[in-house]
Motif scaffolding. Structure first.
Motif: not given
Length: 345
Positions: A261-290
Motif C-alpha cells: 500500500v505504501g508503494g513498494t513494488l513486490l518485484t523489488g527494486g523500488l520502495g520507501s521506509v517512510t511510505a511503508t510506515v504511512i501504509g501501516a498507519l493507514l491500515l491501522g487507522l481504517v480499523f480504528n475508525i471501524l
C-alpha cells in the motif's frame, strides 16, 4: 544510451517520491480529518496513545518486510517469529528488561539468519524458505510454551516497555519504533548498503556482475526483518503481560499489505521506509475508525473482517501496481521501437 537518457527512465524517484506514495499520504490525512470531525474522542490522548502503541508491532514488522521486499524477496515467517520471541522474552522477564529485550531481538535475528542461509546457501526460493521457518517458529513457540500463554514477571521492569511512557511523554514502544524507522531510512537512503538493496531488487544478476555484495545485502535484509519481528514479540509480551505462542497469525499479510500500500513494488527494486510506515498507519487507522463506527452502532463488524479488509487493500493495490508497471514498460519500450524503426528506414 547516455547518462541523461538513463536518468530520464529511472523510475525510482518517481515511485518513491510521488504517485501512489503521495496518494497514500493524502488518504491518511483525509481519514484523520474525517475521524476528528465525526468522533468526539478520536483526537483524545488515550485513543492516540492506544492506537500507536498497538500498531507499533505492525509498523515494526512492516519496516523489516520493506527491506526484504525491496530486494525482491519475501518473509512469511515474521508473525510466527514474533510469537516465538514473545515466549522467549516472557520466560526471561524475571531477569528484567535488560535481558529479555535483547534476547527477544536475538531470537528474531536467529530466524532471519536461518532464512538467509536457506535462501543464499541452499538456494531455496524465499517463499518456500520463509514458509518453512514460519512453521518451524510456530511449532517451536508451542513446544517451548506447552501451547499455553507464559505470564511475565510483574515484579521486574519488563512491562515498562509496553505499558509506560518514556520521560512521561510518549509510550516507549512508539519511541523505539521511531528510532528503528529512522535507522532503516538512513540505511536505505544514505548508505551504500541501501543502494545495494535497491540494486539487487532491480536485477540480482546485474548487481553481481557490477561487483556488488548481493549475498551480504540480502542476508542483512532478512536478519533485519527477523530482528524487527523479534522486537515486535517483546512488545507483545510486555504490553499484554504474557508471551503468546498463538499470536502472530496473519501478521505477515498485514506487513505485506502495509509495504505494498505504501508503494513498494513486490518485484523489488523500488520502495520507501517512510511510505511503508504511512501504509501501516493507514491500515491501522481504517480499523480504528471501524471500531468507532461499531461503538456508534452504525455498523456491526467483527474483528475477523479486518483480514477481509486487509486482503481487499492488498488485492486492489497489486492490481494498481500491475497496471502502472505495464504502462511504464510500454513507455520505456516506445523510444527503442522508434529508434529501431528509424534504423531500418
Amino acid at each position: 544510451m547516455n547518462s541523461t537518457t538513463e536518468d530520464a527512465f529511472d523510475l525510482r524517484p518517481l515511485l518513491r517520491g510521488s504517485g501512489q506514495t503521495i496518494g497514500v499520504f493524502i488518504a491518511l490525512i483525509c481519514l484523520i480529518v474525517f475521524g476528528l470531525l465525526r468522533y468526539e474522542n478520536f483526537g483524545g490522548a488515550y485513543n492516540i496513545a492506544s492506537f500507536l502503541n498497538y500498531n507499533a508491532m505492525f509498523i515494526l514488522i512492516s519496516i523489516g518486510m520493506c527491506l526484504v521486499i525491496i530486494t525482491g524477496g519475501i518473509d512469511l515467517s515474521v508473525g510466527s517469529v514474533a510469537a516465538f520471541s514473545s515466549v522467549c522474552a516472557a520466560y526471561l522477564s524475571p531477569y528484567g528488561l535488560q535481558v529479555a529485550l535483547p534476547a527477544g531481538i536475538l531470537a528474531g535475528m536467529a530466524f532471519g539468519a536461518l532464512n538467509a542461509f536457506i535462501i543464499l546457501v541452499l538456494r531455496v526460493p524465499p517463499f518456500i524458505a520463509t514458509l518453512a521457518t514460519l512453521l518451524g517458529a510456530k511449532g517451536g513457540s508451542l513446544v517451548l510454551s506447552g501451547a499455553e500463554t507464559i505470564a511475565v514477571d510483574w515484579g521486574s521492569n519488563f512491562t515498562k516497555l509496553g505499558m509506560e511512557k518514556a520521560f512521561d511523554l510518549v509510550p516507549w514502544s512508539i519511541l523505539i519504533v521511531l528510532i528503528v524507522a529512522i535507522i532503516a531510512w538512513i540505511i536505505l537512503e544514505r548508505t551504500s548498503l541501501g543502494r545495494t538493496l535497491l540494486a539487487v531488487g532491480g536485477g540480482e544478476e546485474a548487481s553481481s556482475l557490477m561487483g556488488l555484495e548481493v549475498g551480504r545485502a540480502k542476508a542483512f535484509a532478512y536478519m533485519f526483518s527477523g530482528g524487527c519481528a523479534g522486537l515486535a514479540g517483546v512488545f507483545l509480551a510486555s504490553g499484554f503481560g504474557a508471551g503468546q505462542p498463538l499470536e502472530g497469525v496473519g501478521w505477515e499479510l498485514s506487513a505485506i499489505a502495509s509495504v505494498v500500500v505504501g508503494g513498494t513494488l513486490l518485484t523489488g527494486g523500488l520502495g520507501s521506509v517512510t511510505a511503508t510506515v504511512i501504509g501501516a498507519l493507514l491500515l491501522g487507522l481504517v480499523f480504528n475508525i471501524l471500531n468507532f463506527e461499531n461503538g456508534r452502532g452504525t455498523i456491526s463488524l467483527s474483528a475477523y473482517w479486518q483480514q477481509v479488509i486487509r486482503g481487499s487493500f492488498l488485492f486492489l493495490v497489486i492490481l494498481l501496481q500491475m497496471r502502472v508497471a505495464r504502462q511504464r514498460t510500454t513507455k520505456g519500450l516506445a523510444p527503442e521501437k522508434a529508434e529501431q524503426s528509424h534504423a531500418s528506414g
